[in-house]
Design a protein around this motif. Structure first.
Motif, short mmCIF file in Angstrom:
data_model
loop_
_atom_site.label_atom_id
_atom_site.label_comp_id
_atom_site.label_asym_id
_atom_site.label_seq_id
_atom_site.Cartn_x
_atom_site.Cartn_y
_atom_site.Cartn_z
N ALA D 86 0.94 -1.12 0.13
CA ALA D 86 0.17 -0.01 -0.14
C ALA D 86 0.97 1.32 0.07
O ALA D 86 0.54 2.19 -0.99
CB ALA D 86 -0.84 -0.03 1.28
N PHE D 87 1.92 1.28 0.82
CA PHE D 87 3.01 2.37 0.78
C PHE D 87 3.58 2.65 -0.56
O PHE D 87 3.80 3.63 -1.10
CB PHE D 87 3.98 2.22 1.76
CG PHE D 87 3.40 2.40 3.11
CD1 PHE D 87 2.98 3.90 3.61
CD2 PHE D 87 3.17 1.76 4.16
CE1 PHE D 87 2.30 4.25 4.61
CE2 PHE D 87 2.77 1.93 5.59
CZ PHE D 87 2.57 3.25 5.73
N GLY D 88 3.91 1.26 -1.09
CA GLY D 88 4.44 1.33 -2.54
C GLY D 88 3.55 2.31 -3.58
O GLY D 88 4.07 2.69 -4.33
N ARG D 89 2.23 1.77 -3.38
CA ARG D 89 1.16 2.31 -4.33
C ARG D 89 1.30 3.81 -4.07
O ARG D 89 1.24 4.80 -5.16
CB ARG D 89 -0.09 1.89 -4.12
CG ARG D 89 -1.16 2.30 -5.15
CD ARG D 89 -0.83 1.94 -6.54
NE ARG D 89 -1.95 2.31 -7.43
CZ ARG D 89 -1.91 3.48 -8.19
NH1 ARG D 89 -0.67 4.36 -7.66
NH2 ARG D 89 -2.43 3.80 -8.92
N LEU D 90 1.34 4.29 -2.85
CA LEU D 90 1.45 6.14 -2.35
C LEU D 90 2.65 6.71 -3.16
O LEU D 90 2.66 7.57 -3.75
CB LEU D 90 1.44 6.04 -1.01
CG LEU D 90 0.01 5.91 -0.44
CD1 LEU D 90 -0.02 6.09 1.07
CD2 LEU D 90 -1.09 6.79 -0.95
N ALA D 91 3.91 5.76 -2.78
CA ALA D 91 5.10 6.40 -3.31
C ALA D 91 5.03 6.35 -4.74
O ALA D 91 5.47 7.37 -5.41
CB ALA D 91 6.29 5.38 -3.12
N TYR D 92 4.34 5.49 -5.52
CA TYR D 92 4.27 5.39 -7.11
C TYR D 92 3.61 6.69 -7.65
O TYR D 92 3.91 7.15 -8.51
CB TYR D 92 3.70 4.10 -7.49
CG TYR D 92 3.26 4.02 -9.11
CD1 TYR D 92 4.26 3.49 -9.69
CD2 TYR D 92 2.24 4.61 -9.50
CE1 TYR D 92 4.38 3.16 -11.23
CE2 TYR D 92 2.04 4.18 -10.77
CZ TYR D 92 2.99 3.90 -11.81
OH TYR D 92 3.03 3.51 -13.16
N ASN D 93 2.33 7.00 -6.71
CA ASN D 93 1.79 8.17 -7.23
C ASN D 93 2.66 9.31 -7.27
O ASN D 93 2.41 10.26 -8.17
CB ASN D 93 0.65 8.46 -6.06
CG ASN D 93 -0.63 7.61 -6.51
OD1 ASN D 93 -0.48 7.09 -7.76
ND2 ASN D 93 -1.36 7.65 -5.77
N ARG D 98 10.18 5.71 -6.93
CA ARG D 98 10.08 5.59 -5.44
C ARG D 98 9.68 4.24 -4.98
O ARG D 98 9.90 3.62 -3.87
CB ARG D 98 9.57 6.61 -4.78
CG ARG D 98 10.46 7.72 -4.66
CD ARG D 98 9.88 8.79 -3.72
NE ARG D 98 10.13 10.14 -3.97
CZ ARG D 98 9.96 11.23 -3.66
NH1 ARG D 98 8.72 11.18 -2.99
NH2 ARG D 98 10.43 12.36 -3.78
N ALA D 99 8.77 3.58 -5.87
CA ALA D 99 7.90 2.36 -5.48
C ALA D 99 8.69 1.25 -5.51
O ALA D 99 8.46 0.05 -4.99
CB ALA D 99 6.69 1.98 -6.29
N LEU D 100 10.24 1.19 -6.14
CA LEU D 100 10.83 -0.02 -6.37
C LEU D 100 11.07 -0.77 -5.07
O LEU D 100 11.13 -1.90 -4.88
CB LEU D 100 12.15 0.36 -6.91
CG LEU D 100 12.20 0.45 -8.28
CD1 LEU D 100 13.52 0.70 -8.84
CD2 LEU D 100 11.89 -1.26 -8.94
N GLY D 171 2.81 0.65 -16.14
CA GLY D 171 1.41 1.76 -15.97
C GLY D 171 0.69 1.60 -14.67
O GLY D 171 0.83 0.46 -14.01
N LYS D 172 -0.02 2.67 -14.43
CA LYS D 172 -0.83 2.68 -13.20
C LYS D 172 -1.89 1.54 -13.24
O LYS D 172 -1.95 0.98 -12.18
CB LYS D 172 -1.77 4.10 -13.11
CG LYS D 172 -1.50 4.80 -11.95
CD LYS D 172 -2.29 5.98 -12.16
CE LYS D 172 -2.15 6.98 -10.90
NZ LYS D 172 -2.50 8.43 -11.12
N ALA D 173 -2.35 1.37 -14.19
CA ALA D 173 -3.54 0.20 -14.37
C ALA D 173 -2.81 -1.10 -13.92
O ALA D 173 -3.50 -1.67 -13.38
CB ALA D 173 -4.40 0.27 -15.70
N HIS D 174 -1.66 -1.39 -14.55
CA HIS D 174 -1.06 -2.74 -14.39
C HIS D 174 -0.66 -2.76 -12.84
O HIS D 174 -0.83 -3.90 -12.38
CB HIS D 174 0.20 -2.77 -15.26
CG HIS D 174 -0.36 -3.22 -16.66
ND1 HIS D 174 0.19 -2.63 -17.84
CD2 HIS D 174 -1.06 -4.03 -17.14
CE1 HIS D 174 -0.42 -2.96 -18.83
NE2 HIS D 174 -1.03 -4.02 -18.42
#
Lengths: 223, 571, 71, 198
Positions: D86-93, D98-100, D171-174
């Motif tokens: 979940a934190f990864g998704r926030l970082a990705y945004n 940063r989500a790596l 991509g975001k969707a993936h």
């Protein structure tokens, strides 16, 4: 119903009654709806130069042709539910006092019937075991204990309107009360393998004296 | 058998050979991701399986009418062969005919065309879906020829009979049957994901939810129902497979298992499944009725909401298959109430179709005859269901021929009449040629009349106490007397099967020599009629994808001179 | 809505109909836990798909509404 | 049929609005919905099975007790992986790369879960609990095995997402689809844990 198959138990009549009740109600609906259906097709057949009407289904005066029958269906359902539930309650949820108890055991591919002997008690030394023929006395209330040794079977006596699945590992209790003397079919109504088609038995309903004689003869010979 | 179905697929491919000039030859059509070609593959596989299922019916009906004779073309039917035939007839007709033809074939063909998309959103998953389905079809046919014969434990496959080779004497057949069914489910899961997503996301600009033709809605709602109900059965199938192959005891009472558990898992799927196949057929019917009576559908939204209500209710009724199966008898009345409640939305659906005819200008050509026959016959199937839903009556009628006649009166209209209705209606769009209407009508009457003559006697037999899955009723003295009814039903079946030759002749002849079809031969409104017949790869030229301005059923609109108003015409 | 409510009431009344809570002499060894287990799993299996569909459906509707507003 | 000769790439995409929810997210949700029903079926079968065992010796004689405590640690690892993702998704945004780290951590925790589970299985088989040994064992391996298969499949998806992220093509969707699938694996586990290991 009677003309197709005899009624030979105390509750056969009430089950046939439900079938007739449902028959009348749905028969009315079936004929009415098919009638309107074919009338509309006949009335609406294409005529040259005549355009069809534009009706969206939102018109109040037309919509009630749907909503009223729709409410009527619900009312009919209530009648059917009450009629059927009452019969179900009498047959499957009520267990009248038994005059005698038999055990019915299904196995691939035969019925084994365990009758109480002279003492009228099951699981005593004088029990009578038969294969494929069940002897009962007319006008006497019986409990049956239904068991299975291998797969699912179904103890079905059409003249009694009686049907119950037999499940391995369980003993299911039910009841019947014959009202007509004679010999009738017992069927297995749940597929049970290759021999399902030959897994028929006979039920012999005897008057008191005959039945007593049969019991006496067989329990003595068993001892 | 397996070879024969391969030819069918290739046969399907050949019909398209004239469209294709690509470099990869025939393989391009086997490995195609085009929704129309996948639809054809499903259609021809389904029709072939329908033929197999019909011939199975011929064999066992001959045995029933003339017990012990050597059936022409088959030979003497042994008890085990009889069981295997009825089991696989049921399984094939539901899982390999009704579902692939109605949902997969017409869903694949119609959804993208009707919503104005160039293809499904996941074309490769779509192709995978057919391939999995094809493997399952080969497996079910192969299961008939393995050692021990095909599975003979009824399509419901109740354990312990289905779980142990000691009981059913055909362990390999049973295992193959189960694997085939499970694979078929997976194929339809993949298809369902595609249908739902395509209809949601790929609609033509301007097309709102209520502008989608009802048949698309029906297929999509059916897919949703299928996907939600199939999970527990797949769970059950895995457990049953373990019981069969590695000797676990999930359904074996001797080892702490519970045979009733399977029935719950099975019927949790089994009842919604009825609506899964009903809805597409109903959608096809309503579309055809609207077109040929030149009428707007009476209450599009009523129809849609009623279908949703049916879908919801269908999850509450499954235990009515188990009234006398040893479930808690107190539960029975609850399930009777829900079962009878479902009659309310179903009746409303029928009323809507009938009300659509009111004030119409009806042309009785072949597709319309099929669509009207669907309503007329399905009604009898529907009302006889009430007998079985009523607990008191079901004590007697359960597992008799009354049940059998009842569900054939529902499934035959769905699977056979629905298929013929759709096939004759969309034939011009699918193959670019018109079908012969006279031959079509001969085939129609030659199918409908014998159909009623087959199953009305079976209602009588059922009321007379004849129970199902018996290969020779001479063993039961009370049932033996009703033999003339059985002979009559069998004769009607043979007549009906012979009339199918008319259809095959008409089909092949029209395919080769039929007059070329124009874009919109029926003067219908929906989007598939705005492209060429047959539609090219991509359905519309890339820069001319349609835009939608109105609902799909604007027939005889007062503001317009012509009596139809295609969805894509600007106002 | 009113019709729906009436329907729900009728359903509730009918299910309560004869002897739902009565003793059950014909039930196979009626262990209370087993009966509850069947009842609970039946309810969960029924409610779960309907809940999921309505949940996802509502969420999609909100997403679509939101997108249409921003367009 | 000119258009028949066009390849998919040559066909220009029609003018369409951006869908409210991307295709692959809807597809994943539908797939996960079916899977939830599959597990609902398996778990309700187990509930009914257990209700028939009331009053009997548990676990059955000769069968080992399931390692509740050890698996609790494992469960915690799986839950942690869900939170990290979940934190990864926030970082990705904020910034995709940063989500790596969080994505990699979620992947590692997931692999730990599956590996630990495998070690546990080896132990249990050694103690005599197999599919055939009893229906108790059969249920355990069927349900937990079905979950393990899904966990492995989801881990492959996570690894694929990580490699796409590494190359900067995720991509975001993936990301969303993979996340939904992994959450399904994570969230269905506690239910299995408390039902089967009880």
């Amino acid at each position: 119903m009677e003309s197709l198959i005899q009624q030979a138990s105390s509750y056969a009549g009430s089950i046939d009654g439900v079938i007739l009740l449902v028959g009348w109600i749905v028969g009315f609906w079936f004929i009415a709806v098919e009638g309107i259906f074919f009338w509309l097709i006949w009335r609406g057949r294409a005529k040259p130069g005549v355009k069809s009407q534009y009706i969206t289904g939102k018109e109040k005066h037309l919509k009630r042709w749907i909503t009223w029958p729709h409410a009527l269906v619900l009312v009919c359902d209530v009648f059917i539910v009450i009629g059927a539930a009452k019969v179900w309650y009498d047959i499957k949820l009520q267990l009248p006092e038994a005059d005698s108890t038999v055990r019915v055991i299904g196995q691939q591919w035969a019925w084994v019937f365990q009758h109480p002997g002279m003492d009228n008690e099951l699981d005593t030394a004088d029990d009578i075991f038969t294969t494929d023929t069940l002897h009962v006395q007319n006008n006497r209330t019986y409990h049956y204990r239904l068991e299975s040794r291998d797969v699912l079977h179904d103890f079905s006596v059409p003249v009694f309107r009686l049907k119950q699945d037999a499940i391995p590992g369980r003993s299911i209790t039910g009841w019947f009360r014959p009202t007509v003397a004679g010999t009738f079919d017992v069927q297995c109504a749940e597929i049970c393998g290759i021999g399902h088609g030959v897994m028929g038995g006979r039920i012999v309903i005897e008057e008191a004296s005959e039945h007593a004689a049969w019991i006496a003869q067989n329990s003595t010979s068993a001892q | 058998m397996a070879d024969a179905s391969v030819t069918t697929v290739e046969g399907a491919v050949e019909h398209h050979a004239h469209e294709h000039h690509g470099p990869q030859g025939i393989l391009k059509y086997i490995w195609s991701t085009d929704h129309k070609i996948i639809a054809m593959q499903y259609l021809f596989t389904g029709l072939f399986m329908g033929l197999v299922g019909g011939l199975m019916a011929y064999v066992f009906r001959m045995q029933l009418a003339f017990p012990g004779i050597s059936v022409p073309g088959f030979g003497v039917v042994s008890p085990h062969e009889y069981n295997a035939l009825v089991t696989n007839h049921g399984s094939i007709m539901i899982f390999w005919v009704a579902m692939p033809v109605l949902i997969a074939a017409f869903g694949n063909f119609l959804i993208p065309l009707m919503v104005g998309a160039d293809d499904m959103v996941f074309p490769k998953i779509n192709r995978l879906s057919y391939q999995v389905f094809f493997v399952s079809a080969v497996l079910i046919l192969a299961s008939l020829f393995v050692e021990g014969g095909g599975f003979g434990g009824a399509w419901t496959a109740y354990p312990p009979l289905s779980a142990q080779g000691d009981y059913n004497l055909s362990s390999l057949g049973a295992t193959l049957w189960l694997i085939a069914v499970a694979l078929e489910f997976i194929a339809f899961l993949l298809g369902g994901i595609n249908f739902i997503t395509t209809m949601m996301n790929s609609r033509a600009p301007g097309m709102k939810a209520y502008d989608i033709p009802l048949v698309c809605w029906m297929i999509v709602i059916a897919s949703i129902l299928f996907m939600l109900s199939v999970g527990p059965l797949i769970a059950g199938a895995i457990m049953l497979l373990f019981d069969q192959t590695i000797g676990t005891g999930f359904f074996d009472p001797a080892r702490g298992g519970d045979p009733i558990l399977w029935q719950h898992l099975f019927w949790f799927f089994g009842h919604p499944e009825v609506y899964v196949v009903l809805l597409p057929a109903l959608g096809i019917t309503i579309d055809i009725v609207a077109t040929f009576s030149r009428k707007k559908v009476f209450g599009y939204k009523i129809m849609l909401y009623t279908v949703v209500a049916t879908g919801v209710l269908s999850f509450f009724v499954w235990a009515h298959h188990q009234f006398i199966a040893g479930i808690d008898p107190r539960m029975a009345n609850v399930f009777m109430v829900t079962t009878l409640l479902i009659s309310v939305p179903i009746a409303e659906l029928c009323f809507v179709v009938i009300a659509t005819l009111y004030g119409g200008s009806i042309t009785l050509n072949t597709p319309m005859l099929w669509a009207l026959a669907f309503m007329a016959e399905f009604l009898l199937g529907g009302v006889t269901g009430i007998f079985l839903g009523a607990t008191g009556a079901d004590i007697y009628l359960h597992d008799t021929y009354f049940v059998l006649a009842h569900f054939h009166y529902t499934f035959f209209p769905i699977a056979i009449i629905g298929t013929f209705a759709a096939l004759t209606y969309w034939f011009p769009k699918m193959f670019g040629r018109m079908m012969n209407d006279t031959l079509g009508k001969i085939h129609f009457w030659g199918t409908i009349i014998p159909f009623n003559f087959i199953f009305i006697p079976l209602f009588v037999l059922g009321l007379g106490g004849q129970h199902r899955r018996i290969y020779d009723f001479q063993n039961f003295p009370e049932l033996a007397a009703m033999q003339p009814f059985r002979v009559f039903a069998t004769m009607s079946l043979i007549v009906m099967l012979l009339f199918q030759l008319v259809f095959f002749y008409n089909f092949i002849q029209s395919l080769r020599k039929g007059p070329k079809a124009e874009r919109n031969p029926w003067k219908a409104n929906t989007l598939e009629w705005t492209t060429e017949s047959p539609p090219p790869h991509g359905n519309w030229p890339p820069d001319q994808l349609p835009r939608v301005y109105r609902g799909p059923y604007e027939y005889a609109h007062p503001d317009r001179e012509e009596d139809y108003w295609p969805q894509n015409l600007p106002a | 809505m009113r019709r729906l409510k009436a329907l729900a009431l009728a359903l509730a009344a009918l299910t309560a109909f004869p002897g739902f809570a009565s003793a059950c002499p014909m039930c196979f060894d009626p262990s209370a836990e087993n009966r509850m287990a069947f009842l609970v799993t039946a309810m969960v299996l029924t409610a779960l798909p309907l809940g999921m569909v309505s949940g996802v459906g509502l969420w999609l509707r909100r997403r679509i509404r939101k997108r249409d507003r921003t367009d | 049929m000119e258009s028949a000769t066009l390849t998919d790439r040559e066909r220009t995409e029609p003018p369409r609005r951006e869908p409210a929810v991307p295709n692959c997210v809807i597809g994943t949700i539908l797939f996960v919905g079916t899977e939830i029903m599959l597990f609902a079926g398996l778990i309700s079968a187990h509930v009914i099975f257990m209700s028939e065992r009331i009053g009997e010796l548990w676990p059955p004689p000769g069968q080992p007790r399931l390692p509740f405590e050890e698996t609790a640690i494992n469960t915690a690892a799986l839950m942690a992986s869900g939170i990290v993702l979940a934190f990864g998704r926030l970082a990705y945004n904020q910034q995709p790369r940063r989500a790596l780290l969080p994505l990699g951590m979620a992947l590692a925790l997931g692999m730990f879960f599956v590996g630990f589970q495998g070690v546990e299985w080896v132990g249990l088989i050694g103690e005599g609990l197999t599919l055939q040994s009893s229906t108790y064992g059969a249920f355990f391996y069927t349900i937990v095995g079905a979950h393990a298969l899904h966990a492995v499949a989801a881990l492959i998806c996570l690894a694929w997402a990580w490699s796409r992220l590494w190359r900067g093509t995720l991509g975001k969707a993936h990301f969303d689809s993979v996340q939904i699938f992994w959450y399904f694996v994570v969230l269905v586990w506690p239910v299995i844990f408390f039902q089967v290991y009880q």
